[in-house]
Design an enzyme around this catalytic site. Structure first.
Site, PDB file in Angstrom:
ATOM      1  N   LYS A  42      -9.324 -12.343   0.896  1.00 56.06           N
ATOM      2  CA  LYS A  42      -9.452 -11.035   0.242  1.00 56.06           C
ATOM      3  C   LYS A  42      -8.122 -10.282   0.317  1.00 56.06           C
ATOM      4  CE  LYS A  42     -11.307  -9.344   4.592  1.00 56.06           C
ATOM      5  NZ  LYS A  42     -12.498  -8.902   5.312  1.00 56.06           N
ATOM      6  N   ARG A  69     -22.663  -1.727   8.787  1.00 50.94           N
ATOM      7  CA  ARG A  69     -21.911  -1.616   7.534  1.00 50.94           C
ATOM      8  C   ARG A  69     -22.819  -2.253   6.492  1.00 50.94           C
ATOM      9  NH1 ARG A  69     -15.888  -4.204   7.406  1.00 50.94           N
ATOM     10  NH2 ARG A  69     -17.127  -6.091   7.179  1.00 50.94           N
ATOM     11  N   TYR A 106      16.520  11.222   1.538  1.00 49.93           N
ATOM     12  CA  TYR A 106      15.694  12.400   1.266  1.00 49.93           C
ATOM     13  C   TYR A 106      15.612  13.272   2.514  1.00 49.93           C
ATOM     14  CZ  TYR A 106      13.940  10.420  -3.099  1.00 49.93           C
ATOM     15  OH  TYR A 106      13.829   9.920  -4.354  1.00 49.93           O
ATOM     16  N   MET A 160      10.782   4.866  -2.012  1.00 52.95           N
ATOM     17  CA  MET A 160       9.782   4.018  -2.663  1.00 52.95           C
ATOM     18  C   MET A 160      10.320   2.605  -2.881  1.00 52.95           C
ATOM     19  SD  MET A 160       7.766   4.545  -6.246  1.00 52.95           S
ATOM     20  CE  MET A 160       7.072   6.129  -5.862  1.00 52.95           C
TER      21      MET A 160
HETATM   22  C1  LIG Z   1     -12.451  -9.678   6.420  1.00 54.75           C
HETATM   23  C2  LIG Z   1     -13.638 -10.317   6.886  1.00 54.75           C
HETATM   24  C3  LIG Z   1     -13.546 -11.473   7.661  1.00 54.75           C
HETATM   25  C4  LIG Z   1     -12.248 -12.011   8.167  1.00 54.75           C
HETATM   26  O1  LIG Z   1     -11.882 -11.288   9.310  1.00 54.75           O
HETATM   27  P1  LIG Z   1     -10.629 -11.668  10.245  1.00 54.75           P
HETATM   28  O2  LIG Z   1     -10.786 -10.778  11.402  1.00 54.75           O
HETATM   29  O3  LIG Z   1      -9.401 -11.383   9.448  1.00 54.75           O
HETATM   30  O4  LIG Z   1     -10.763 -13.092  10.570  1.00 54.75           O
HETATM   31  C5  LIG Z   1     -14.728 -12.109   8.001  1.00 54.75           C
HETATM   32  N1  LIG Z   1     -15.911 -11.629   7.627  1.00 54.75           N
HETATM   33  C6  LIG Z   1     -16.039 -10.479   6.906  1.00 54.75           C
HETATM   34  C7  LIG Z   1     -17.389 -10.016   6.522  1.00 54.75           C
HETATM   35  C8  LIG Z   1     -14.914  -9.788   6.517  1.00 54.75           C
HETATM   36  O5  LIG Z   1     -15.027  -8.662   5.816  1.00 54.75           O
END
Ligand SMILES: *Cc1c(COP(=O)(O)O)cnc(C)c1O
Length: 710
Positions: A375, A469, A602, A651
């Site tokens: 992700k 969550r 800046y 930036m």
């Molecule tokens: C991001 C995520 C992971 C991976 O987590 P790490 O700590 O980076 O290994 C695993 N499960 C869920 C549900 C996540 O959101």
């Protein structure tokens, strides 16, 4: 797993192996004792080539032997490299062949024999052997399990032995003698890609899959004992006159097993330079044998340079090493140029990623696979590049946060399951079907939305066991059962997420136990009610490191796969060696002198307390460099020296103080994350300076940075 790096030892021993091969071809001890030389060159040095084969198996073959990977690219890439090297070597030795009259009167069959088996020069047999051997193991792995491939390879090695050191055993049996005679029409030795290479290649792959660590002392004892056995075996066979050749022994197999164990725990820094020079020493040393002999003749120094076998060896070895260093230097320069980009870029270390995959796989219980989290652009690394590379390493399942991330991977031909961990709006359900993505069921209401879409959708059901969550609460049994009753949901997995798995305190450990108990309770309840759970998963990086027994069917590893953990302290505590995959580099746009009292940037936050020199580096917070590193908090590396960031980070660029670094000029490279000389900056360092975790630093890295796999 050990804390030690697995590659450094391999790199160094490759050099030792290359020097041993020169021994085989120069017999350094003959001047002093024939037996001593036999021991060194015909017995001990016989570990060299199997070692090369094992390293090749270690790096190239595991995806095929252990994950049935269908991606041939890594194998093809390797074979292409060896074929190229072989072609170069054939050309290098061509003049010597011609001079020695070796190519006279060859027919087509001879040429095929030479090229495929024997090699066109006496040492070059290794290159076709590694090609043929790797292909054999690959083909066998299509049909057979790893164990079966190992048995077949051992059997082939047995056939090879009878044509090599144990020739005397069969030469008296007419049928066998005829059979071997026929074989020797095709190749001069059984030490080739068919009989000799497969077993060592397979053994190497085995080490990558499950490091065979037996403890340093045990490995050393095993190695010593095997060498002793091989010595006895070698001398007995030698003096009984059984040997047709002396490359293959029975004791060579345990020797290699224990030697590899030893080298794996050898605590050395990885060194690609050593890797390259070993190859070139191997290729070039016979040429230097010719050169040394020629020089000795011309200069009348035959007594010293040739008849003294030790000096002869040293001369050849020194020249070969020098030549190899030169070639390696040139090729590194060329490579560096190719991988450098215009402004600012991210380099991804393929070897580090592979190392992490193997290191983490070694923790998985049987029946469990990696389900890497790619992700947020694979934590800033570049999701497409990383996922494609993981596919090549035999990884066939991924998780992403959004449906768009999943679609992007599919558009780039990433194969396997792709699980969307987060919320997908109903207007995007069509994307789930179009790109064959697996959606997480967030709760019962969400399951009903998915069900109403009308088409079958693959899902994993998330259970909230205490993080509060996403997920249906674990105590809501009836709701969860109703999720399982949805007609249009193809439920392929059930999972939960731990929220304090990385914290060793008793309170957190207790909480993790409560979470896992809640998960297993609902799984048991479901199966009692007639809803057996398909795949189960619980752990992410921390969970896998501290509770590997909970990994079940999938380990959703993110940060650890990239060679990091949230903080430096975590990394220190985790007990396995991980290698950071990502480096960030940027060009120096220009260099500027400031007079004492002048200010820059800046808000004129930086004031030169003395005459200073600053460099403008072409990277800024727009690329994801936290602005909190401004004004001396962070630094970059230039020529292996730390240059503090001065003034406010902008930036698109930032200023660094280079008053202490001589000869910096426009176009030079600054390392933001990564190694430069002996200095290193990690994402964890940046996270510490920014008061956050490395995950955030990485996932904020900008789209604008080019990503390169190296
Ligand atoms: C991001 C995520 C992971 C991976 O987590 P790490 O700590 O980076 O290994 C695993 N499960 C869920 C549900 C996540 O959101």
């Amino acid at each position: 797993m050990t804390k030690n790096n697995q590659y450094g030892g391999l790199d160094t021993f490759k050099l030792i192996a290359a020097l041993l091969v020169i021994c085989i071809h120069t017999s350094p001890l003959t001047t002093f004792s024939a037996n001593a030389d036999f021991l060194l060159t015909r017995i001990i040095a016989r570990i060299a080539v199997p070692f090369f084969l094992m390293v090749t198996g270690f790096f190239i073959l595991p995806p095929y032997l252990f994950a049935s990977s269908r991606d041939r690219l890594p194998l093809m890439r390797f074979l292409k490299k060896v074929v190229f090297l072989y072609a170069v070597a054939i050309i290098i030795y061509w003049p010597v062949n011609l001079y020695a009259g070796q190519f006279k009167g060859l027919d087509v069959a001879d040429v095929i024999r030479l090229v495929l088996f024997d090699g066109t020069f006496y040492h070059l047999w290794y290159l076709p052997a590694v090609i043929l051997g790797a292909l054999m193991v690959f083909l066998l792995s299509r049909k057979l399990s790893f164990q079966a491939v190992m048995v077949v390879s051992l059997f082939l090695y047995g056939i090879g032995l009878m044509g090599d050191s144990y020739f005397g055993a069969i030469s008296g049996v007419p049928v066998l003698a005829t059979a071997y005679d026929a074989m020797f029409q095709v190749f001069s030795y059984t030490r080739n890609g068919l009989f000799y290479a497969p077993v060592f290649l397979t053994m190497g792959a085995w080490f990558a899959h499950s490091p065979q660590t037996g403890g340093r002392k045990k490995s050393a004892a095993g190695f010593a004992l095997s060498i002793l056995l091989m010595t006895i075996e070698g001398f007995v066979l030698h003096y009984t006159g059984w040997q047709r050749h002396d490359s293959m022994y029975v004791a060579l197999l345990p020797c290699m097993y224990f030697l590899y164990q030893l080298v794996m725990v050898w605590d050395r820094k990885p060194n690609p330079f050593l890797r390259t020079i070993s190859t070139w020493i191997y290729i070039i040393h016979p040429l230097f044998i010719v050169v040394v002999r020629g020089t000795a003749k011309v200069t009348g120094l035959v007594d010293i340079l040739v008849r003294n076998s030790l000096i002869h060896y040293l001369a050849v070895a020194v020249l070969s090493v020098l030549f190899a260093v030169l070639v390696a230097k040139l090729s590194f320069l060329k490579k560096q140029k190719r991988f450098q980009k215009g402004r600012a870029w991210i380099e991804l270390d393929r070897a580090a990623l592979r190392h992490n995959v193997y290191a983490l796989r070694a923790l998985l219980p049987d029946g469990c696979e990696l389900l890497p989290a790619v992700k947020t652009n694979a934590y800033g690394h570049g999701a497409v590049l990383i996922s494609q590379e993981l596919n090549r390493l035999g990884v066939n399942a991924f998780c992403v946060a959004t449906v768009y991330e999943g679609a992007k991977l599919r558009k780039n031909r990433v194969k396997g399951t792709i699980l969307v961990l987060g919320y997908t709006h109903p207007s995007d359900f069509s994307l789930l079907c179009r790109y064959k993505l697996t959606q997480t069921v967030l709760d019962l209401a969400y399951a009903q939305l998915l069900d109403q879409y009308g088409k079958k959708i693959s899902v994993h059901v998330k259970i909230d066991t205490g993080m509060h969550r996403l997920g249906e609460r674990s105590e809501k049994t009836e709701e969860i059962i109703r999720i399982f009753q949805c007609k249009n949901l193809k439920i392929e997995g059930v999972f939960t997420h731990l929220c304090v798995a990385g914290d060793p305190s008793p309170k957190s450990t207790e909480y993790t136990h409560i979470q896992t108990k809640a998960f297993y309770d609902i799984i048991a309840e479901l199966s009692q009610r007639g809803f057996p759970c398909p795949k189960k998963h619980i752990v992410s990086s921390d969970g896998l490191l501290y509770y590997p027994e909970l990994a079940e069917n999938y380990a959703r590893v993110g940060i650890a796969l990239y060679g990091l953990l949230s903080s430096r302290a975590d990394l220190k505590r985790c007990g396995i060696s991980l290698e950071p995959v990502l480096s960030i580099k940027a060009r120096i746009a220009m260099v500027k002198d400031l007079f004492q009292g002048e200010a820059a940037g800046y808000g004129l936050q930086f004031v030169a307390s003395q005459d200073s020199r600053i460099a403008v580096v072409a990277i800024g917070y727009g690329d994801g460099i936290p602005r909190s590193l401004s004004c001396g908090v962070g630094s970059v590396l230039i020529q292996g020296i730390k240059a503090p960031i001065v003034g406010q980070i902008c930036m698109d660029q930032m200023l660094v103080d280079i008053s202490d670094i001589p000869n910096v000029k426009s176009g030079d490279i600054a390392v933001i994350i990564g190694q430069s000389g002996n200095e290193k900056i990690t994402a964890c360092d940046l996270a510490e300076q920014d008061g956050t975790i490395s995950n955030e630093i990485l996932s904020c890295l900008g789209e604008r940075l080019e990503r390169l796999l190296i």
